[in-house]
Design an enzyme around this catalytic site. Sequence first.
Site, PDB file in Angstrom:
ATOM      1  N   ASN A 274      -0.489   1.113   5.685  1.00 47.01           N
ATOM      2  CA  ASN A 274       0.518   0.425   4.882  1.00 47.01           C
ATOM      3  C   ASN A 274       1.270  -0.497   5.822  1.00 47.01           C
ATOM      4  O   ASN A 274       1.857  -0.042   6.801  1.00 47.01           O
ATOM      5  CB  ASN A 274       1.480   1.447   4.249  1.00 47.01           C
ATOM      6  CG  ASN A 274       2.618   0.798   3.484  1.00 47.01           C
ATOM      7  OD1 ASN A 274       3.672   1.391   3.324  1.00 47.01           O
ATOM      8  ND2 ASN A 274       2.437  -0.412   3.002  1.00 47.01           N
ATOM      9  N   GLY A 275       1.240  -1.782   5.532  1.00 46.19           N
ATOM     10  CA  GLY A 275       1.945  -2.753   6.370  1.00 46.19           C
ATOM     11  C   GLY A 275       1.104  -3.984   6.595  1.00 46.19           C
ATOM     12  O   GLY A 275       0.084  -4.175   5.926  1.00 46.19           O
TER      13      GLY A 275
ATOM     14  N   SER B 270      13.812  -1.658 -12.815  1.00 44.31           N
ATOM     15  CA  SER B 270      14.257  -2.107 -11.492  1.00 44.31           C
ATOM     16  C   SER B 270      15.772  -2.220 -11.374  1.00 44.31           C
ATOM     17  O   SER B 270      16.324  -2.098 -10.283  1.00 44.31           O
ATOM     18  CB  SER B 270      13.583  -3.432 -11.139  1.00 44.31           C
ATOM     19  OG  SER B 270      13.717  -4.343 -12.204  1.00 44.31           O
TER      20      SER B 270
ATOM     21  N   TYR C 194      14.084  -2.275  -4.186  1.00 44.97           N
ATOM     22  CA  TYR C 194      13.110  -2.305  -5.279  1.00 44.97           C
ATOM     23  C   TYR C 194      11.903  -1.369  -5.131  1.00 44.97           C
ATOM     24  O   TYR C 194      11.548  -0.665  -6.068  1.00 44.97           O
ATOM     25  CB  TYR C 194      12.614  -3.735  -5.497  1.00 44.97           C
ATOM     26  CG  TYR C 194      11.494  -3.819  -6.502  1.00 44.97           C
ATOM     27  CD1 TYR C 194      11.741  -3.582  -7.846  1.00 44.97           C
ATOM     28  CD2 TYR C 194      10.186  -4.093  -6.112  1.00 44.97           C
ATOM     29  CE1 TYR C 194      10.718  -3.626  -8.792  1.00 44.97           C
ATOM     30  CE2 TYR C 194       9.163  -4.145  -7.040  1.00 44.97           C
ATOM     31  CZ  TYR C 194       9.424  -3.914  -8.376  1.00 44.97           C
ATOM     32  OH  TYR C 194       8.427  -3.961  -9.292  1.00 44.97           O
TER      33      TYR C 194
ATOM     34  N   CYS D 191       0.797  -1.220   0.000  1.00 44.68           N
ATOM     35  CA  CYS D 191       0.000   0.000   0.000  1.00 44.68           C
ATOM     36  C   CYS D 191       0.833   1.275   0.000  1.00 44.68           C
ATOM     37  O   CYS D 191       2.008   1.261   0.322  1.00 44.68           O
ATOM     38  CB  CYS D 191      -0.884   0.065   1.244  1.00 44.68           C
ATOM     39  SG  CYS D 191      -2.080  -1.247   1.318  1.00 44.68           S
TER      40      CYS D 191
ATOM     41  N   CYS E 158       7.841 -12.578   3.495  1.00 43.68           N
ATOM     42  CA  CYS E 158       7.710 -11.358   4.298  1.00 43.68           C
ATOM     43  C   CYS E 158       6.324 -11.340   4.940  1.00 43.68           C
ATOM     44  O   CYS E 158       5.337 -11.647   4.291  1.00 43.68           O
ATOM     45  CB  CYS E 158       7.873 -10.125   3.412  1.00 43.68           C
ATOM     46  SG  CYS E 158       7.548  -8.587   4.296  1.00 43.68           S
TER      47      CYS E 158
END
Length: 452
Positions: free
Chosen positions: A110-111, A291, A250, A9, A390
Amino acid sequence: MGAEIREECGVFGIYAPGQDVAKLTYWGLFALQHRGQESAGIAVSDGREIKLHKGMGMVAEVFSEEKLNELSGFIASGHVRYSTTGGSVPLNAQPLVFNYKQGSIALGHNGNLANVAELKKNLLARGAIFQTTTDSEVIINVIAQYAQTDLVEGILKAMVDLKGAYSLVIMTETQLIGVRDPWGFRPLVLGQFKGGYVLASESAALDTIGAELIRDVEPGEIVVIDMDGLKSFKFMQGIKPSFCIFEYIYFARPDSIINGYHVNTVRRKMGQVLAKEYPVEADLVVPVPDSGTAAARGYAEASGIPLEEGLMKNRYAGRTFIRPSQKEREIGVRLKLNPIREVLKGKKIVVIDDSVVRGTTSKQIIELLKEAGAREIHLLLSSPPFIRSCYYGIDISNEDELIAAKLNLEETKNYLGADGLYYLSLEGLLGIFKNRDFCLACFNGDYPVPIT
Ligand code: SF4
């Protein structure tokens, strides 16, 4: 390559009386589009009520000029989302807006919480009802339970219970609040704009609207912005920060500054360190765009090997709304990248990319380069091998899909069809930074917050 990994996010918030905050948030989200493309939303307050518009798709698809004009006020919060916790459905789009004892609250997150199952179980046992399947709604519930008299006090108490990654932009009718978890997994920056304040996942969003970066919201900090200005509250100090190192490799935009480091400079240094660790003899350095671009520049600078664009990116590739059929899926990477034959033909090349995840994309890129006539292909990655998943806000695939967790270096090289395969060492990566306050769990399995 990074294309196999998704950030979950991006968040944005602005408190700016007299400004068109909805439009500014739209541009802010536009700058953060790389952090989530499945849904977008903006909530605006005029001091009395919160209005919300959100929907599935990219920012430009969800909002029209007309919709933005309906969102008048002086505080706004916005969100772009890619989902892993909770499905990709309209109900889960953010900001989430709820009523609680003190009034209305809009939250963008976000997370990923590492203890969401435990928290949700406890809340359900106490009679809580959930409308979405996101961990963000769990956060709102925990805060609301503690915020019986004061919201900031409620947030401070909730933080003790919330374990994992959360950079939050919270809005009430009269306040804009930024919160960063005590580990600081995901970024959150604070800026100034025409007498007001801005919060954003990345500084590039501040640049886009012409705001000035003040600083990062610190791990374990709550910033409260209202008519009295800005107040800061710190909590749970003393926890070692665990900034996500993958933001530098990234996710974040190269033009962002995170925790004081320019992302582009860090990526360039990664390439320079790669050149020291692996001085491959080659005719050309070729980046996988975008990237691998900055790291390839660094490798070329340090090695003296010329940098050439051997792969062209179709900048509209992510924009097709037509779902590829099975047969078309085989075209895969060709939709996004096309080799430049006259550059590659007969050349021994160093190809630089940020990472190898499942290996399917890298394999296709190497096939493309071979077909275009490259004589030898050495793939160099500006990250160590991914061996673990992750749980803090990044979708990296299941562990059993990670190629480096399944195959050794030689086997991976053979699977990819490369003549050489080299990963940046963890020590080399950490040596770029002044401190070592990073989460490295996807590389070494050392999770800063236990997953329950
Ligand atoms: Fe970042 Fe990897 Fe840690 Fe996730 S596990 S927060 S991707 S460093």
